[in-house]
Design a protein around this motif. Structure first.
Motif, PDB file in Angstrom:
ATOM      1  N   ILE A   6      -0.869  33.865 -56.798  1.00 22.77           N
ATOM      2  CA  ILE A   6      -0.677  33.430 -55.546  1.00 22.77           C
ATOM      3  C   ILE A   6      -0.597  34.643 -54.837  1.00 22.77           C
ATOM      4  CG2 ILE A   6       0.837  32.304 -54.151  1.00 22.77           C
ATOM      5  CD1 ILE A   6       1.368  30.303 -56.246  1.00 22.77           C
ATOM      6  N   ARG A   7      -1.206  34.827 -53.635  1.00 26.18           N
ATOM      7  CA  ARG A   7      -1.080  36.035 -52.831  1.00 26.18           C
ATOM      8  C   ARG A   7      -0.014  35.972 -51.803  1.00 26.18           C
ATOM      9  NH1 ARG A   7      -7.206  36.671 -53.126  1.00 26.18           N
ATOM     10  NH2 ARG A   7      -7.241  38.063 -55.026  1.00 26.18           N
ATOM     11  N   ALA A   8      -0.045  34.953 -51.209  1.00 24.48           N
ATOM     12  CA  ALA A   8       1.018  34.694 -49.843  1.00 24.48           C
ATOM     13  C   ALA A   8       2.353  34.749 -50.326  1.00 24.48           C
ATOM     14  CB  ALA A   8       0.493  33.532 -49.056  1.00 24.48           C
ATOM     15  N   LYS A   9       3.173  35.511 -49.974  1.00 19.05           N
ATOM     16  CA  LYS A   9       4.638  35.600 -50.478  1.00 19.05           C
ATOM     17  C   LYS A   9       5.367  34.139 -50.061  1.00 19.05           C
ATOM     18  CE  LYS A   9       5.477  40.375 -49.017  1.00 19.05           C
ATOM     19  NZ  LYS A   9       6.342  41.093 -48.079  1.00 19.05           N
ATOM     20  N   LEU A  10       5.038  33.583 -48.780  1.00 20.99           N
ATOM     21  CA  LEU A  10       5.733  32.294 -48.567  1.00 20.99           C
ATOM     22  C   LEU A  10       5.326  31.009 -49.343  1.00 20.99           C
ATOM     23  CD1 LEU A  10       5.750  32.794 -44.612  1.00 20.99           C
ATOM     24  CD2 LEU A  10       7.713  33.044 -46.385  1.00 20.99           C
ATOM     25  N   ASP A  11       4.052  31.224 -50.097  1.00 23.57           N
ATOM     26  CA  ASP A  11       3.514  30.017 -50.941  1.00 23.57           C
ATOM     27  C   ASP A  11       4.323  30.011 -52.316  1.00 23.57           C
ATOM     28  OD1 ASP A  11       1.692  29.245 -49.055  1.00 23.57           O
ATOM     29  OD2 ASP A  11      -0.039  30.265 -49.982  1.00 23.57           O
ATOM     30  N   ARG A  12       5.097  31.080 -52.452  1.00 25.94           N
ATOM     31  CA  ARG A  12       5.801  31.178 -53.976  1.00 25.94           C
ATOM     32  C   ARG A  12       7.413  30.535 -53.579  1.00 25.94           C
ATOM     33  NH1 ARG A  12       3.874  37.420 -55.131  1.00 25.94           N
ATOM     34  NH2 ARG A  12       4.710  37.542 -53.189  1.00 25.94           N
ATOM     35  N   LEU A  13       7.711  30.227 -52.358  1.00 23.77           N
ATOM     36  CA  LEU A  13       8.901  29.564 -52.057  1.00 23.77           C
ATOM     37  C   LEU A  13       8.873  28.345 -52.994  1.00 23.77           C
ATOM     38  CD1 LEU A  13       9.070  29.920 -48.278  1.00 23.77           C
ATOM     39  CD2 LEU A  13      10.293  31.120 -49.977  1.00 23.77           C
ATOM     40  N   THR A  14      10.155  27.898 -53.281  1.00 21.95           N
ATOM     41  CA  THR A  14      10.354  26.478 -53.909  1.00 21.95           C
ATOM     42  C   THR A  14      10.178  25.322 -52.826  1.00 21.95           C
ATOM     43  OG1 THR A  14      12.894  26.401 -53.176  1.00 21.95           O
ATOM     44  CG2 THR A  14      12.308  27.597 -55.260  1.00 21.95           C
ATOM     45  N   LEU A  15       9.861  24.311 -53.305  1.00 15.70           N
ATOM     46  CA  LEU A  15       9.649  22.942 -52.699  1.00 15.70           C
ATOM     47  C   LEU A  15      10.692  22.927 -51.316  1.00 15.70           C
ATOM     48  CD1 LEU A  15       8.011  20.630 -51.806  1.00 15.70           C
ATOM     49  CD2 LEU A  15       9.042  19.488 -53.405  1.00 15.70           C
ATOM     50  N   HIS A  16      12.148  23.059 -51.826  1.00 19.23           N
ATOM     51  CA  HIS A  16      13.213  22.869 -51.091  1.00 19.23           C
ATOM     52  C   HIS A  16      13.005  24.300 -50.116  1.00 19.23           C
ATOM     53  CE1 HIS A  16      16.901  21.999 -49.470  1.00 19.23           C
ATOM     54  NE2 HIS A  16      17.513  23.369 -49.683  1.00 19.23           N
ATOM     55  N   GLN A  17      12.785  25.551 -50.186  1.00 27.44           N
ATOM     56  CA  GLN A  17      12.603  26.403 -49.397  1.00 27.44           C
ATOM     57  C   GLN A  17      11.640  26.106 -48.353  1.00 27.44           C
ATOM     58  OE1 GLN A  17      12.552  29.443 -52.407  1.00 27.44           O
ATOM     59  NE2 GLN A  17      14.375  30.379 -51.711  1.00 27.44           N
ATOM     60  N   LYS A  18      10.392  25.638 -48.714  1.00 31.85           N
ATOM     61  CA  LYS A  18       9.211  25.386 -48.027  1.00 31.85           C
ATOM     62  C   LYS A  18       9.667  24.141 -46.806  1.00 31.85           C
ATOM     63  CE  LYS A  18       5.557  26.471 -51.308  1.00 31.85           C
ATOM     64  NZ  LYS A  18       4.624  25.938 -51.865  1.00 31.85           N
ATOM     65  N   GLN A  19      10.311  23.192 -47.527  1.00 29.46           N
ATOM     66  CA  GLN A  19      10.809  22.138 -46.599  1.00 29.46           C
ATOM     67  C   GLN A  19      11.754  22.780 -45.375  1.00 29.46           C
ATOM     68  OE1 GLN A  19      12.196  19.511 -49.576  1.00 29.46           O
ATOM     69  NE2 GLN A  19      10.309  18.182 -49.407  1.00 29.46           N
ATOM     70  N   LEU A  20      12.868  23.514 -45.997  1.00 28.46           N
ATOM     71  CA  LEU A  20      13.635  24.183 -44.878  1.00 28.46           C
ATOM     72  C   LEU A  20      12.715  24.812 -43.980  1.00 28.46           C
ATOM     73  CD1 LEU A  20      16.514  25.599 -47.176  1.00 28.46           C
ATOM     74  CD2 LEU A  20      16.509  23.851 -45.404  1.00 28.46           C
ATOM     75  N   LEU A  21      11.918  25.726 -44.239  1.00 28.41           N
ATOM     76  CA  LEU A  21      11.151  26.614 -43.372  1.00 28.41           C
ATOM     77  C   LEU A  21      10.200  25.608 -42.217  1.00 28.41           C
ATOM     78  CD1 LEU A  21      10.084  29.044 -42.315  1.00 28.41           C
ATOM     79  CD2 LEU A  21       8.427  29.391 -44.361  1.00 28.41           C
ATOM     80  N   VAL A  22       9.659  24.716 -42.853  1.00 29.06           N
ATOM     81  CA  VAL A  22       8.924  23.805 -42.078  1.00 29.06           C
ATOM     82  C   VAL A  22       9.747  23.151 -41.020  1.00 29.06           C
ATOM     83  CG1 VAL A  22       7.660  21.588 -41.842  1.00 29.06           C
ATOM     84  CG2 VAL A  22       6.884  23.341 -43.712  1.00 29.06           C
ATOM     85  N   GLY A  23      11.077  22.788 -41.422  1.00 32.38           N
ATOM     86  CA  GLY A  23      12.088  22.091 -40.425  1.00 32.38           C
ATOM     87  C   GLY A  23      12.288  23.229 -39.556  1.00 32.38           C
ATOM     88  N   TRP A  24      12.790  24.323 -39.855  1.00 32.55           N
ATOM     89  CA  TRP A  24      12.955  25.412 -38.854  1.00 32.55           C
ATOM     90  C   TRP A  24      11.934  25.665 -37.936  1.00 32.55           C
ATOM     91  CZ3 TRP A  24      14.445  29.599 -43.035  1.00 32.55           C
ATOM     92  CH2 TRP A  24      15.820  29.429 -43.697  1.00 32.55           C
TER      93      TRP A  24
END
Length: 91
Positions: A6-24
């Motif tokens: 996985i090349r993109a750093k943000l794609d390595r976030l946990t599901l919870h972190q991804k949901q937080l980021l999309v919410g932000w």
């Protein structure tokens, strides 16, 4: 066979972190509007310890915005006492 990296750093976030980021990015700012990419970069660095760029955020958002576009619908039939749940995914 090796797994693809996985090349993109943000794609390595946990599901919870991804949901937080999309919410932000969508509703986490003033008046329920999303925060800017500059604000998001600062928050990602503070909260997750990851340094990213505007293009990284843009790519992440375009790949993950579906998380926020889920529309549940419930239908109750009083005749049969059944509840149907329909989940609509849209881009």
């Amino acid at each position: 066979m090796d797994r693809p990296r996985i090349r993109a750093k943000l794609d390595r976030l946990t599901l919870h972190q991804k949901q937080l980021l999309v919410g932000w990015l969508t509703t986490g700012g003033r008046d329920g509007l999303g925060i800017s990419y500059d604000e998001a970069k600062k928050r990602i660095l503070t909260e997750f310890g990851i340094k990213t760029s505007n293009s990284g955020l843009s790519g992440f958002y375009s790949r993950n915005r579906l998380i926020n576009l889920v529309t549940p619908e419930t239908i109750f039939d009083p005749q049969t006492h059944t509840l149907t749940i329909v989940i609509k995914l849209s881009r």
